[in-house]
Design a protein around this motif. Structure first.
Motif, PDB file in Angstrom:
ATOM      1  N   UNK A  80      41.672  59.986  43.042  1.00  0.00           N
ATOM      2  CA  UNK A  80      41.614  61.292  42.482  1.00  0.00           C
ATOM      3  C   UNK A  80      40.791  61.397  41.823  1.00  0.00           C
ATOM      4  N   UNK A  81      40.566  62.650  42.106  1.00  0.00           N
ATOM      5  CA  UNK A  81      39.141  63.687  41.419  1.00  0.00           C
ATOM      6  C   UNK A  81      39.186  64.395  40.630  1.00  0.00           C
ATOM      7  N   UNK A  82      40.452  64.686  40.455  1.00  0.00           N
ATOM      8  CA  UNK A  82      41.339  65.496  38.971  1.00  0.00           C
ATOM      9  C   UNK A  82      42.598  65.449  38.877  1.00  0.00           C
ATOM     10  N   UNK A  83      43.253  65.700  37.413  1.00  0.00           N
ATOM     11  CA  UNK A  83      44.770  65.537  37.318  1.00  0.00           C
ATOM     12  C   UNK A  83      45.084  66.201  35.798  1.00  0.00           C
ATOM     13  N   UNK A  84      46.132  67.102  36.180  1.00  0.00           N
ATOM     14  CA  UNK A  84      46.038  67.525  35.262  1.00  0.00           C
ATOM     15  C   UNK A  84      47.788  68.107  35.182  1.00  0.00           C
ATOM     16  N   UNK A 138      39.752  65.704  54.112  1.00  0.00           N
ATOM     17  CA  UNK A 138      38.510  65.487  53.533  1.00  0.00           C
ATOM     18  C   UNK A 138      39.451  65.376  52.001  1.00  0.00           C
ATOM     19  N   UNK A 139      40.269  66.134  51.289  1.00  0.00           N
ATOM     20  CA  UNK A 139      40.067  66.796  50.174  1.00  0.00           C
ATOM     21  C   UNK A 139      41.692  67.626  49.876  1.00  0.00           C
ATOM     22  N   UNK A 140      42.543  67.261  49.495  1.00  0.00           N
ATOM     23  CA  UNK A 140      44.118  67.803  49.503  1.00  0.00           C
ATOM     24  C   UNK A 140      44.557  68.383  47.334  1.00  0.00           C
ATOM     25  N   UNK A 141      45.161  69.355  48.078  1.00  0.00           N
ATOM     26  CA  UNK A 141      46.092  69.376  46.259  1.00  0.00           C
ATOM     27  C   UNK A 141      47.312  69.297  46.567  1.00  0.00           C
ATOM     28  N   UNK A 142      47.998  68.447  45.423  1.00  0.00           N
ATOM     29  CA  UNK A 142      49.463  68.635  45.828  1.00  0.00           C
ATOM     30  C   UNK A 142      49.925  69.018  44.196  1.00  0.00           C
ATOM     31  N   UNK A 175      43.529  65.035  45.489  1.00  0.00           N
ATOM     32  CA  UNK A 175      43.025  64.064  46.132  1.00  0.00           C
ATOM     33  C   UNK A 175      41.867  64.186  46.924  1.00  0.00           C
ATOM     34  N   UNK A 176      41.067  63.321  47.074  1.00  0.00           N
ATOM     35  CA  UNK A 176      40.584  63.288  48.101  1.00  0.00           C
ATOM     36  C   UNK A 176      40.197  61.755  49.052  1.00  0.00           C
ATOM     37  N   UNK A 177      39.273  61.741  50.334  1.00  0.00           N
ATOM     38  CA  UNK A 177      39.007  60.303  50.990  1.00  0.00           C
ATOM     39  C   UNK A 177      37.521  59.717  50.525  1.00  0.00           C
ATOM     40  N   UNK A 178      37.471  58.527  49.884  1.00  0.00           N
ATOM     41  CA  UNK A 178      36.187  58.080  49.411  1.00  0.00           C
ATOM     42  C   UNK A 178      34.887  58.317  48.969  1.00  0.00           C
ATOM     43  N   UNK A 179      34.667  59.142  50.973  1.00  0.00           N
ATOM     44  CA  UNK A 179      33.606  59.289  51.260  1.00  0.00           C
ATOM     45  C   UNK A 179      33.619  60.685  51.547  1.00  0.00           C
TER      46      UNK A 179
END
Length: 392
Positions: A238-242, A364-368, A387-391
């Motif tokens: 989880x890179x960020x969430x609101x 590699x990354x996406x928004x939900x 969300x993103x892959x760990x790398x």
């Protein structure tokens, strides 16, 4: 002064599972939730006793809640949650589970949404979904969500010049995605002629602007990164969430959602922007709501979604912005509260699988984004996660 949100470092989301949707069924919501739990244990190679946190979203299970399921499933978890917030429930469940894992209140949380569907269950859902609507609006003949979203759609069309063809382009792209994913209730392509000629439901909404109610379940696991690696589970981070609720209540007619209120902070905390998203999974109970999210999440300017859709390929392999890559609810179906998990489960699947029939190349990354709990003229809950892959 509002404090900066704590990061979700050290938390993994993994093991996306979907229980096939059924148009009607004799099974109750608990049966679908139980099947999802069993599938999560199978995928992760876990015993049931390893699940010490359980979060559930369901409408048709009421008056039972998560606590009742502990008896049905013979479980003794340390942490529980019940999140019946419709289209926002997936992201909200994940956020709360992640904080529980960070706090040490649970090591592995199963997040599941499931509902049953038969005529009586659907009627009960509509009649009891909102006391505000039931007592204030229904007596005047405006019953159910179709009328509410017809008003929102009409207002959007008049305000920004959008046409039914613009909504149709979004629906057609999602049907193409659904056919590729091969998990949809719909198994035939959707053409513009078929879309435009479909019977009206509540003008300007026609048949293919509406989701198909059905039964099914979605689920995933939340745990520490170390736990996922010990289990050899592919995972996303989880890179960020609101989330924000009852946003812009001053608007006479709903034309924006809570995403606009936290969009900048969402991207800033992730260290990313819309241009870095390899896909978008938006809540799509009606096409207009998906268009609002394209705008409020910064993929185009306000009122610019129609033009964006004309110029951008939304299919999973089109090189534009892959949108609702499993077809979304407009093609996969809406299994009650599981509709709020559908996009999140699909996002986790895209970031952790490598042999999907609808795999977004090098995602590699996406928004939900989620959206739920409609009353008279708007939904109250909004949530989003990057969300993103760990790398990544």
């Amino acid at each position: 002064m509002r404090r900066r949100s704590q990061s979700y470092d050290g938390v993994a989301v993994a093991a996306p599972v979907s229980i096939p949707y059924e148009r009607e069924t004799g099974h109750g919501a608990e049966w679908f939730v139980g099947r999802a739990l069993a599938e999560l244990l199978k995928v992760a190679g876990l015993k049931k006793t390893a699940i010490d946190g359980l979060s559930v979203a369901s409408f048709s299970m009421l008056p039972d809640t998560t606590i009742s399921l502990t008896a049905y499933f013979s479980m003794s978890p340390r942490w529980l949650d019940f999140v019946p917030t419709g289209g926002a429930s997936g992201v909200m469940s994940m956020r709360r589970a992640a904080r529980a894992v960070q706090a040490g209140d649970a090591e592995i949380v199963a997040c599941i949404a499931g509902d049953t569907m038969h005529p009586a269950a659907f009627t009960q859902l509509i009649n009891n979904f909102s006391k505000f609507s039931r007592d204030t609006v229904y007596p005047y003949g405006a019953g159910g969500p179709n009328v509410n979203f017809a008003m929102i759609t009409r207002h959007y069309m008049e305000q920004y010049g959008a046409t039914r063809e613009d909504f149709g382009r979004l629906c057609i792209a999602q049907r193409d995605n659904a056919l590729a994913a091969a998990r949809s209730l719909f198994d035939a392509p959707l053409t513009m002629a078929k879309y435009l000629n479909a019977r009206p439901v509540a003008e300007p909404i026609h048949l293919y602007d509406c989701v198909m109610p059905c039964a099914g379940a979605e689920g995933f696991l939340v745990m520490t990164v170390e736990g996922a690696e010990d289990l050899n589970l592919p995972y996303a981070v989880i890179r960020s969430s609101k989330e924000l609720h009852n946003a812009y209540s001053e608007d006479a007619v709903h034309y924006r959602g809570g995403w606009a209120g936290y969009r900048d902070a969402l991207y800033e905390e992730a260290g990313m922007g819309p241009q870095d998203m390899d896909f978008l999974q938006s809540y799509d109970d009606y096409p207009v709501i998906a268009m609002l999210q394209l705008e409020d999440l910064g993929f185009c300017e306000k009122g610019g979604a129609a033009e964006f859709i004309k110029d951008t390929n939304l299919t999973w392999n089109g090189g534009g912005l892959p949108h609702n890559t499993c077809g979304g609810q407009l093609s996969a179906g809406q299994a009650g509260a599981a509709g709020g998990f559908l996009g999140l489960v699909e996002a986790i699947r895209q970031l952790t699988k490598t042999e999907l029939p609808n795999q977004v190349v090098q995602a590699k990354a996406g928004l939900v984004s989620g959206y739920g709990m409609v009353i008279y003229d708007r939904c109250l809950a909004s949530a989003a996660v990057i969300l993103a892959r760990p790398d990544a």
